[in-house]
Design an enzyme around this catalytic site. Sequence first.
Site, mmCIF file in Angstrom:
data_model
loop_
_atom_site.group_PDB
_atom_site.id
_atom_site.type_symbol
_atom_site.label_atom_id
_atom_site.label_comp_id
_atom_site.label_asym_id
_atom_site.label_seq_id
_atom_site.Cartn_x
_atom_site.Cartn_y
_atom_site.Cartn_z
ATOM 1 C CG ASN A 110 32.295 -15.115 18.757
ATOM 2 O OD1 ASN A 110 31.625 -16.008 18.281
ATOM 3 N ND2 ASN A 110 33.414 -15.361 19.391
ATOM 4 C CB SER A 146 27.485 -33.195 26.586
ATOM 5 O OG SER A 146 27.942 -32.499 27.745
ATOM 6 N NE ARG A 184 25.237 -21.200 15.162
ATOM 7 C CZ ARG A 184 25.863 -20.045 15.368
ATOM 8 N NH1 ARG A 184 25.240 -19.058 15.973
ATOM 9 N NH2 ARG A 184 27.085 -19.869 14.961
ATOM 10 C CG HIS A 192 35.486 -19.836 18.532
ATOM 11 N ND1 HIS A 192 36.550 -18.960 18.484
ATOM 12 C CD2 HIS A 192 34.664 -19.480 17.501
ATOM 13 C CE1 HIS A 192 36.387 -18.119 17.485
ATOM 14 N NE2 HIS A 192 35.242 -18.402 16.878
ATOM 15 C CD1 TRP A 193 29.793 -18.863 20.130
ATOM 16 C CD2 TRP A 193 28.716 -20.802 20.384
ATOM 17 N NE1 TRP A 193 28.735 -18.862 19.269
ATOM 18 C CE2 TRP A 193 28.062 -20.037 19.404
ATOM 19 C CE3 TRP A 193 28.231 -22.056 20.720
ATOM 20 C CZ2 TRP A 193 26.923 -20.493 18.752
ATOM 21 C CZ3 TRP A 193 27.097 -22.506 20.064
ATOM 22 C CH2 TRP A 193 26.445 -21.731 19.090
#
Length: 200
Positions: free
Chosen positions: A18, A88, A98, A176-177
Amino acid sequence: MLGLLDALDISNAHVVGNSLGGACALRMALDAPGRISALVLMGPGGVNTTRSLPTPGLKLLLDYYNGEGPTLAKITRFIREYLVYDGSQVSDEMIQERYEASIDPQVIAAPPLRRPIGIPRFSRWDFTRDSRLKHCQVPTLVLWGTEDKVNRPSGGEALRSRMPDCNLYLFGRTGHWVQWERADEFNAVTLAFLISRSAR
């Protein structure tokens, strides 16, 4: 990563990546196609379809370690406003996790991504200019969120049109995830792809 495969005595492998990991995976396939049996890329970096400056999301990412350095406020804004479609859905606990990973002393000493000093030469990382793409026979699955604010979704079609054995799957209302935002679909599509390639 190819050195890691050597150290583990692995002759070839399926590789999933990724973002920056996707750029790394694609570079592995171009540099040593015989070592990569299948490739899964989620919003990979290094696919510039516009020849323009980085997206706002990528700019924030590249500046994360600059200035005042990493802060909880900076990573919260990046994740909730730029990394995913619906911020959210990301818990405070996940953001804290993270953040703590981002301030590990070894990461601080050598950040994986940082805005270059001077005039950036992004063309060095532009896979669309690499003539090896059209000859890369590695079976490839590209997964991209249509609302990706870090790497432009147009990169998916750029790879599909240049690589001989490349499938493209776009996820609507996804950032993006992909692997986190659409986990069940991601797992199903990726597993089916890898099983079909393993059976050949």
